[in-house]
Design a protein around this motif. Structure first.
Motif, mmCIF file in Angstrom:
data_model
loop_
_atom_site.group_PDB
_atom_site.id
_atom_site.type_symbol
_atom_site.label_atom_id
_atom_site.label_comp_id
_atom_site.label_asym_id
_atom_site.label_seq_id
_atom_site.Cartn_x
_atom_site.Cartn_y
_atom_site.Cartn_z
ATOM 1 N N LEU A 48 0.823 -1.193 0.000
ATOM 2 C CA LEU A 48 0.000 0.000 0.000
ATOM 3 C C LEU A 48 0.866 1.257 0.000
ATOM 4 C CD1 LEU A 48 -3.014 0.827 0.214
ATOM 5 C CD2 LEU A 48 -2.712 0.853 2.686
ATOM 6 N N ASP A 49 0.570 2.193 -0.909
ATOM 7 C CA ASP A 49 1.239 3.493 -0.897
ATOM 8 C C ASP A 49 0.594 4.345 0.183
ATOM 9 O OD1 ASP A 49 2.955 2.928 -3.007
ATOM 10 O OD2 ASP A 49 1.595 3.750 -4.508
ATOM 11 N N LEU A 50 1.403 4.874 1.073
ATOM 12 C CA LEU A 50 0.905 5.680 2.180
ATOM 13 C C LEU A 50 1.490 7.078 2.119
ATOM 14 C CD1 LEU A 50 1.365 3.026 4.966
ATOM 15 C CD2 LEU A 50 -0.777 3.723 3.895
ATOM 16 N N TRP A 51 0.721 8.027 2.595
ATOM 17 C CA TRP A 51 1.127 9.428 2.654
ATOM 18 C C TRP A 51 0.901 9.939 4.061
ATOM 19 C CZ3 TRP A 51 3.598 11.393 -1.413
ATOM 20 C CH2 TRP A 51 3.479 10.698 -2.612
ATOM 21 N N ALA A 52 1.823 10.750 4.527
ATOM 22 C CA ALA A 52 1.712 11.284 5.883
ATOM 23 C C ALA A 52 1.887 12.801 5.875
ATOM 24 C CB ALA A 52 2.763 10.658 6.785
ATOM 25 N N LEU A 53 1.144 13.441 6.756
ATOM 26 C CA LEU A 53 1.269 14.869 6.998
ATOM 27 C C LEU A 53 1.866 15.038 8.392
ATOM 28 C CD1 LEU A 53 0.653 17.901 6.393
ATOM 29 C CD2 LEU A 53 -1.624 17.491 7.377
ATOM 30 N N PHE A 54 2.910 15.844 8.470
ATOM 31 C CA PHE A 54 3.587 16.115 9.730
ATOM 32 C C PHE A 54 3.626 17.621 9.966
ATOM 33 C CE2 PHE A 54 5.350 12.143 8.251
ATOM 34 C CZ PHE A 54 5.461 11.374 9.392
ATOM 35 N N ALA A 55 3.600 18.010 11.230
ATOM 36 C CA ALA A 55 3.812 19.412 11.579
ATOM 37 C C ALA A 55 5.279 19.747 11.321
ATOM 38 C CB ALA A 55 3.470 19.634 13.054
ATOM 39 N N ALA A 56 5.606 21.010 11.290
ATOM 40 C CA ALA A 56 6.972 21.447 11.016
ATOM 41 C C ALA A 56 7.984 20.826 11.975
ATOM 42 C CB ALA A 56 7.058 22.965 11.076
ATOM 43 N N ASP A 57 7.570 20.552 13.206
ATOM 44 C CA ASP A 57 8.484 19.968 14.194
ATOM 45 C C ASP A 57 8.541 18.448 14.129
ATOM 46 O OD1 ASP A 57 6.073 19.173 15.299
ATOM 47 O OD2 ASP A 57 6.407 20.144 17.233
ATOM 48 N N GLY A 58 7.838 17.850 13.153
ATOM 49 C CA GLY A 58 7.864 16.394 12.993
ATOM 50 C C GLY A 58 6.724 15.654 13.665
ATOM 51 N N THR A 59 5.850 16.372 14.336
ATOM 52 C CA THR A 59 4.703 15.728 14.979
ATOM 53 C C THR A 59 3.772 15.169 13.908
ATOM 54 O OG1 THR A 59 4.812 17.289 16.816
ATOM 55 C CG2 THR A 59 2.724 16.107 16.520
ATOM 56 N N PRO A 60 3.444 13.866 13.986
ATOM 57 C CA PRO A 60 2.541 13.284 12.990
ATOM 58 C C PRO A 60 1.116 13.815 13.141
ATOM 59 C CG PRO A 60 3.359 11.596 14.521
ATOM 60 C CD PRO A 60 3.936 12.898 14.937
#
Length: 85
Positions: A48-60
């Protein structure tokens, strides 16, 4: 050269908070990375291709199999997005 000059004036704490609440980054993830960044996520199909959004500080913030969803969530949270490869 300008970036080097700017970052040399920032403290480590200031650099860590750069873009906080304003910038998020989107990146494609491999299934083996999911448990490290999203420990509460269920087991994921390795194909499965997955995409993630993180805050600028790396918080998922978000994990999805739909890349467009990351942009919608960023817009909802009023974050400017950048992509990492």
């Amino acid at each position: 050269m300008l970036m080097r000059e700017v970052t040399s004036r920032l403290t480590q704490s200031e650099l860590a908070h750069l873009g906080a609440g304003e910038v998020g980054y989107i990146r494609k993830m491999r299934s083996d990375e999911v448990s490290r960044c999203f420990p509460e996520a269920p087991d994921v199909n390795p194909n499965l291709d997955l995409w993630a959004l993180f805050a600028a500080d790396g918080t998922p913030i978000l994990l999805t199999d739909n890349r467009s969803s990351t942009f919608y969530k960023a817009a909802e949270d009023e974050l400017k997005t950048v992509s990492l490869h």
